[in-house]
Design a protein around this motif. Structure first.
Motif, PDB file in Angstrom:
ATOM      1  N   THR A 193       3.240  39.926  -7.796  1.00  0.00           N
ATOM      2  CA  THR A 193       1.944  40.557  -7.488  1.00  0.00           C
ATOM      3  C   THR A 193       2.192  41.850  -6.717  1.00  0.00           C
ATOM      4  O   THR A 193       3.242  42.013  -6.078  1.00  0.00           O
ATOM      5  CB  THR A 193       1.070  39.646  -6.578  1.00  0.00           C
ATOM      6  N   HIS A 194       1.202  42.718  -6.733  1.00  0.00           N
ATOM      7  CA  HIS A 194       1.327  43.982  -5.976  1.00  0.00           C
ATOM      8  C   HIS A 194       1.404  43.707  -4.477  1.00  0.00           C
ATOM      9  O   HIS A 194       1.913  44.544  -3.730  1.00  0.00           O
ATOM     10  CB  HIS A 194       0.143  44.897  -6.292  1.00  0.00           C
ATOM     11  N   SER A 195       0.908  42.511  -4.076  1.00  0.00           N
ATOM     12  CA  SER A 195       0.944  42.204  -2.629  1.00  0.00           C
ATOM     13  C   SER A 195       2.336  41.692  -2.233  1.00  0.00           C
ATOM     14  O   SER A 195       2.583  41.417  -1.072  1.00  0.00           O
ATOM     15  CB  SER A 195      -0.123  41.151  -2.284  1.00  0.00           C
ATOM     16  N   LYS A 243       2.036  44.499 -17.558  1.00  0.00           N
ATOM     17  CA  LYS A 243       3.313  43.781 -17.669  1.00  0.00           C
ATOM     18  C   LYS A 243       4.453  44.738 -17.326  1.00  0.00           C
ATOM     19  O   LYS A 243       4.553  45.808 -17.943  1.00  0.00           O
ATOM     20  CB  LYS A 243       3.505  43.246 -19.094  1.00  0.00           C
ATOM     21  N   ASP A 244       5.274  44.343 -16.335  1.00  0.00           N
ATOM     22  CA  ASP A 244       6.322  45.278 -15.896  1.00  0.00           C
ATOM     23  C   ASP A 244       7.322  44.551 -14.998  1.00  0.00           C
ATOM     24  O   ASP A 244       7.017  43.491 -14.448  1.00  0.00           O
ATOM     25  CB  ASP A 244       5.645  46.421 -15.108  1.00  0.00           C
ATOM     26  N   ALA A 245       8.492  45.165 -14.846  1.00  0.00           N
ATOM     27  CA  ALA A 245       9.441  44.704 -13.834  1.00  0.00           C
ATOM     28  C   ALA A 245       9.009  45.316 -12.510  1.00  0.00           C
ATOM     29  O   ALA A 245       8.288  46.319 -12.488  1.00  0.00           O
ATOM     30  CB  ALA A 245      10.855  45.156 -14.184  1.00  0.00           C
ATOM     31  N   CYS A 246       9.404  44.725 -11.415  1.00  0.00           N
ATOM     32  CA  CYS A 246       9.033  45.271 -10.116  1.00  0.00           C
ATOM     33  C   CYS A 246      10.107  44.950  -9.073  1.00  0.00           C
ATOM     34  O   CYS A 246      11.192  44.479  -9.430  1.00  0.00           O
ATOM     35  CB  CYS A 246       7.649  44.755  -9.690  1.00  0.00           C
ATOM     36  N   THR A 286      10.598  55.211 -10.441  1.00  0.00           N
ATOM     37  CA  THR A 286       9.639  55.769  -9.477  1.00  0.00           C
ATOM     38  C   THR A 286       9.086  54.666  -8.565  1.00  0.00           C
ATOM     39  O   THR A 286       8.151  54.895  -7.822  1.00  0.00           O
ATOM     40  CB  THR A 286       8.462  56.399 -10.248  1.00  0.00           C
ATOM     41  N   ARG A 287       9.612  53.454  -8.673  1.00  0.00           N
ATOM     42  CA  ARG A 287       9.226  52.297  -7.840  1.00  0.00           C
ATOM     43  C   ARG A 287       7.812  51.793  -8.146  1.00  0.00           C
ATOM     44  O   ARG A 287       7.404  50.746  -7.653  1.00  0.00           O
ATOM     45  CB  ARG A 287       9.332  52.625  -6.338  1.00  0.00           C
ATOM     46  N   VAL A 288       7.065  52.514  -8.976  1.00  0.00           N
ATOM     47  CA  VAL A 288       5.710  52.092  -9.348  1.00  0.00           C
ATOM     48  C   VAL A 288       5.812  50.902 -10.294  1.00  0.00           C
ATOM     49  O   VAL A 288       6.732  50.834 -11.114  1.00  0.00           O
ATOM     50  CB  VAL A 288       4.989  53.269 -10.054  1.00  0.00           C
ATOM     51  N   CYS A 289       4.903  49.961 -10.170  1.00  0.00           N
ATOM     52  CA  CYS A 289       4.907  48.782 -11.055  1.00  0.00           C
ATOM     53  C   CYS A 289       3.529  48.591 -11.681  1.00  0.00           C
ATOM     54  O   CYS A 289       2.517  48.735 -11.005  1.00  0.00           O
ATOM     55  CB  CYS A 289       5.257  47.526 -10.276  1.00  0.00           C
TER      56      CYS A 289
HETATM   57  N1  LIG Z   1       8.350  49.131 -12.786  1.00  0.00           N
HETATM   58  C1  LIG Z   1       9.587  49.760 -12.440  1.00  0.00           C
HETATM   59  C2  LIG Z   1      10.266  49.084 -11.301  1.00  0.00           C
HETATM   60  C3  LIG Z   1      11.383  48.275 -11.552  1.00  0.00           C
HETATM   61  C4  LIG Z   1      12.048  47.685 -10.455  1.00  0.00           C
HETATM   62  C5  LIG Z   1      11.574  47.872  -9.141  1.00  0.00           C
HETATM   63  C6  LIG Z   1      10.422  48.653  -8.924  1.00  0.00           C
HETATM   64  N2  LIG Z   1       9.865  48.849  -7.680  1.00  0.00           N
HETATM   65  C7  LIG Z   1      10.550  48.906  -6.494  1.00  0.00           C
HETATM   66  N3  LIG Z   1      11.862  49.023  -6.338  1.00  0.00           N
HETATM   67  N4  LIG Z   1      12.131  49.054  -4.985  1.00  0.00           N
HETATM   68  C8  LIG Z   1      10.954  48.954  -4.299  1.00  0.00           C
HETATM   69  N5  LIG Z   1      10.707  48.919  -2.981  1.00  0.00           N
HETATM   70  C9  LIG Z   1       9.403  48.797  -2.587  1.00  0.00           C
HETATM   71  N6  LIG Z   1       8.364  48.701  -3.448  1.00  0.00           N
HETATM   72  C10 LIG Z   1       8.605  48.710  -4.780  1.00  0.00           C
HETATM   73  N7  LIG Z   1       7.588  48.579  -5.693  1.00  0.00           N
HETATM   74  C11 LIG Z   1       6.337  48.008  -5.441  1.00  0.00           C
HETATM   75  C12 LIG Z   1       6.124  47.096  -4.394  1.00  0.00           C
HETATM   76  C13 LIG Z   1       4.831  46.547  -4.217  1.00  0.00           C
HETATM   77  C14 LIG Z   1       3.777  46.867  -5.070  1.00  0.00           C
HETATM   78  C15 LIG Z   1       4.015  47.778  -6.111  1.00  0.00           C
HETATM   79  O1  LIG Z   1       2.993  48.099  -6.932  1.00  0.00           O
HETATM   80  C16 LIG Z   1       5.279  48.319  -6.297  1.00  0.00           C
HETATM   81  C17 LIG Z   1       9.923  48.854  -5.227  1.00  0.00           C
HETATM   82  C18 LIG Z   1       9.769  49.246 -10.006  1.00  0.00           C
END
Ligand SMILES: NCc1cccc(Nc2n[nH]c3ncnc(Nc4cccc(O)c4)c23)c1
Length: 232
Positions: free
Chosen positions: A133-135, A177-180, A202-205
């Protein structure tokens, strides 16, 4: 993994949990009895005192399972051109301190050696113990999701990754649907063959405007072969 489901226990016997001081950090997968492939960013913040281990044969991170085995790490080989502040060459080889015992729940995964691109629209799967989850909810049991590959030229359009994606990267759609976080290092599997490695990019999920970015394994077969030859 966002928008996925619990994996069938031990049907992805190549999956590894890369752990720091007993805590899941990243995914990875078994190449052979001595070697695991993951992402370089996973180990860039490791303090010298902490201990990296590799958990194989697991479905649940917490429950006892006869197939689970935690391995010590002999050496870490992040790609020499990987950097904390770029997404290029995000690939890591891990040599185990002892030969992994193979069995029904511990098996290597073949990876793509021949050059070429997976066609856009091909459905591949990614699995991991990353947040669901985003949380930031952390699953105890392995999750998985199927994702369509996105053609690189489309992925490089301004509305998506705006020319960030090199020929050493693969994009997959990320709408819900995504990796996070915590899935980095895990394999993108297409027709039973590892084609990519999850990078945080970009750390976005879960945002369709930011497709998932995966290190393209076939771009690194010479490097993999050279490390395995030198350190075996
Ligand atoms: N979807 C691509 C992808 C693949 C693998 C990892 C990642 N994200 C992240 N990798 N490292 C991180 N450190 C802190 N926050 C992160 N993403 C995050 C956390 C909470 C809610 C949300 O919407 C996104 C990530 C993103």
């Amino acid at each position: 993994i966002l928008g996925g489901m619990e994996a069938a226990p031990h049907l992805r016997p190549y999956m590894a949990s890369i752990q720091i001081d007993g805590k899941h950090l990243c995914g990875g997968f078994l190449l052979n009895e001595w070697w695991v492939l993951s992402a370089a960013h996973c180990v860039e913040d490791i303090s010298p005192g902490s201990t990296v281990r590799v958990l194989l044969g697991a479905h649940s991170l917490s429950q006892p399972e006869s197939s689970k085995h935690l391995y010590e790490v002999q050496s870490l080989f992040p790609h020499p051109d990987s950097h904390p502040d770029t997404i290029h060459h995000d690939i890591l080889l891990i040599k185990l301190s002892e030969k992994a015992t193979l069995g029904p729940a511990v098996q290597p995964l073949p990876y793509q050696r021949e050059a070429g691109d997976v066609a856009g629209g091909t459905f591949c799967s990614v699995a991991g113990w990353g947040i669901t989850t985003h949380s930031g909810r952390k699953p105890d049991r392995l999750q998985q999701v199927d994702l369509p590959i996105m053609d690189r030229a489309v992925c490089n359009q301004r509305i998506y990754h705006d020319n960030l994606i090199t020929d050493k990267m693969i994009c997959a759609e990320s709408r819900k649907k995504d990796a996070c976080r915590g899935d980095s290092g895990g394999p993108l599997v297409c027709n039973g063959v590892a084609q990519g490695i999850v990078t945080s990019g970009t750390r976005v999920c879960g945002n369709w405007k930011k497709p998932g970015i995966y290190t393209k394994i076939s771009s690194y077969t010479d490097w993999i072969d050279s490390v395995l030859a030198s350190a075996s």
